[in-house]
Design a protein around this motif. Structure first.
Motif, PDB file in Angstrom:
ATOM      1  N   ASP A 182     101.924  64.483  47.098  1.00  0.00           N
ATOM      2  CA  ASP A 182     101.260  65.563  46.360  1.00  0.00           C
ATOM      3  C   ASP A 182     102.300  66.501  45.771  1.00  0.00           C
ATOM      4  OD1 ASP A 182      98.804  64.549  47.123  1.00  0.00           O
ATOM      5  OD2 ASP A 182      98.514  66.007  48.744  1.00  0.00           O
ATOM      6  N   LEU A 183     102.089  66.917  44.535  1.00  0.00           N
ATOM      7  CA  LEU A 183     103.039  67.769  43.824  1.00  0.00           C
ATOM      8  C   LEU A 183     103.329  69.056  44.593  1.00  0.00           C
ATOM      9  CD1 LEU A 183     104.751  68.378  41.329  1.00  0.00           C
ATOM     10  CD2 LEU A 183     102.700  69.328  40.264  1.00  0.00           C
ATOM     11  N   GLY A 184     102.283  69.724  45.074  1.00  0.00           N
ATOM     12  CA  GLY A 184     102.473  70.982  45.803  1.00  0.00           C
ATOM     13  C   GLY A 184     103.284  70.794  47.068  1.00  0.00           C
ATOM     14  N   THR A 185     103.005  69.725  47.788  1.00  0.00           N
ATOM     15  CA  THR A 185     103.739  69.428  49.016  1.00  0.00           C
ATOM     16  C   THR A 185     105.195  69.107  48.700  1.00  0.00           C
ATOM     17  OG1 THR A 185     101.742  68.584  50.079  1.00  0.00           O
ATOM     18  CG2 THR A 185     103.846  67.899  51.029  1.00  0.00           C
ATOM     19  N   ILE A 200     107.171  71.510  57.785  1.00  0.00           N
ATOM     20  CA  ILE A 200     106.602  70.589  58.765  1.00  0.00           C
ATOM     21  C   ILE A 200     105.082  70.560  58.660  1.00  0.00           C
ATOM     22  CG2 ILE A 200     106.259  70.206  61.258  1.00  0.00           C
ATOM     23  CD1 ILE A 200     109.182  71.231  61.613  1.00  0.00           C
ATOM     24  N   ILE A 201     104.484  71.722  58.540  1.00  0.00           N
ATOM     25  CA  ILE A 201     103.019  71.789  58.412  1.00  0.00           C
ATOM     26  C   ILE A 201     102.552  71.045  57.158  1.00  0.00           C
ATOM     27  CG2 ILE A 201     101.074  73.361  57.957  1.00  0.00           C
ATOM     28  CD1 ILE A 201     102.566  75.370  59.839  1.00  0.00           C
ATOM     29  N   LEU A 202     103.248  71.229  56.045  1.00  0.00           N
ATOM     30  CA  LEU A 202     102.882  70.513  54.825  1.00  0.00           C
ATOM     31  C   LEU A 202     103.039  69.013  54.977  1.00  0.00           C
ATOM     32  CD1 LEU A 202     104.368  72.857  52.122  1.00  0.00           C
ATOM     33  CD2 LEU A 202     101.960  72.296  52.436  1.00  0.00           C
ATOM     34  N   LEU A 237     102.842  67.302  57.819  1.00  0.00           N
ATOM     35  CA  LEU A 237     101.776  66.831  58.711  1.00  0.00           C
ATOM     36  C   LEU A 237     100.447  66.770  57.997  1.00  0.00           C
ATOM     37  CD1 LEU A 237     102.712  68.761  61.974  1.00  0.00           C
ATOM     38  CD2 LEU A 237     103.050  66.321  61.498  1.00  0.00           C
ATOM     39  N   GLN A 238     100.199  67.706  57.092  1.00  0.00           N
ATOM     40  CA  GLN A 238      98.969  67.726  56.322  1.00  0.00           C
ATOM     41  C   GLN A 238      98.889  66.542  55.401  1.00  0.00           C
ATOM     42  OE1 GLN A 238      99.131  68.674  52.684  1.00  0.00           O
ATOM     43  NE2 GLN A 238      97.043  67.964  52.581  1.00  0.00           N
ATOM     44  N   HIS A 239     100.041  66.055  54.936  1.00  0.00           N
ATOM     45  CA  HIS A 239     100.075  64.942  53.981  1.00  0.00           C
ATOM     46  C   HIS A 239      99.640  63.638  54.616  1.00  0.00           C
ATOM     47  CE1 HIS A 239     101.937  61.798  51.485  1.00  0.00           C
ATOM     48  NE2 HIS A 239     101.544  62.566  50.510  1.00  0.00           N
ATOM     49  N   ASN A 240      99.836  63.480  55.938  1.00  0.00           N
ATOM     50  CA  ASN A 240      99.488  62.211  56.606  1.00  0.00           C
ATOM     51  C   ASN A 240      98.054  61.995  56.648  1.00  0.00           C
ATOM     52  OD1 ASN A 240     102.123  61.554  57.042  1.00  0.00           O
ATOM     53  ND2 ASN A 240     102.193  62.506  59.040  1.00  0.00           N
TER      54      ASN A 240
END
Length: 105
Positions: free
Chosen positions: A54-57, A98-100, A102-105
């Protein structure tokens, strides 16, 4: 594989930024070549990485990790000031990255 592209792009972005500092420290404008090459490679690799991330991530991690590395390397290479606020900021950047991830998975 796209995460590898992202992290290699971060390394080139950091190298480009350190090269900018070298221009001011050494007054040697040949470092401009390094800046241009490093940023071209960095932006190209970010472009490849956002095909699957994702672009934002990708951008948040690219900018955040790059910033954290610049602060740390500025301290070690250029003897810039390191204080509690910078350390706290680096910790928050790493936590957010790290939070971003983890959110991507």
């Amino acid at each position: 594989m796209y995460w590898i592209y992202l992290f290699v792009s971060i390394l080139f972005e950091v190298a480009g930024t350190l090269s900018i500092k070298q221009i001011t420290v050494t007054n040697n404008y040949y470092w401009i070549i390094s800046v241009v090459i490093c940023y071209l490679i960095s932006f190209s690799l970010v472009g490849i990485s956002v095909q699957r991330i994702d672009l934002g991530t990708a951008y948040a991690i690219w900018a955040g990790v790059g910033t954290a590395l610049i602060v740390v390397l500025g301290y070690f290479i250029f003897k810039e000031e390191m204080n509690l606020f910078k350390i706290l900021g680096i910790g928050l950047i790493i936590s957010g990255s790290i939070i971003l991830k983890l959110q991507h998975n």
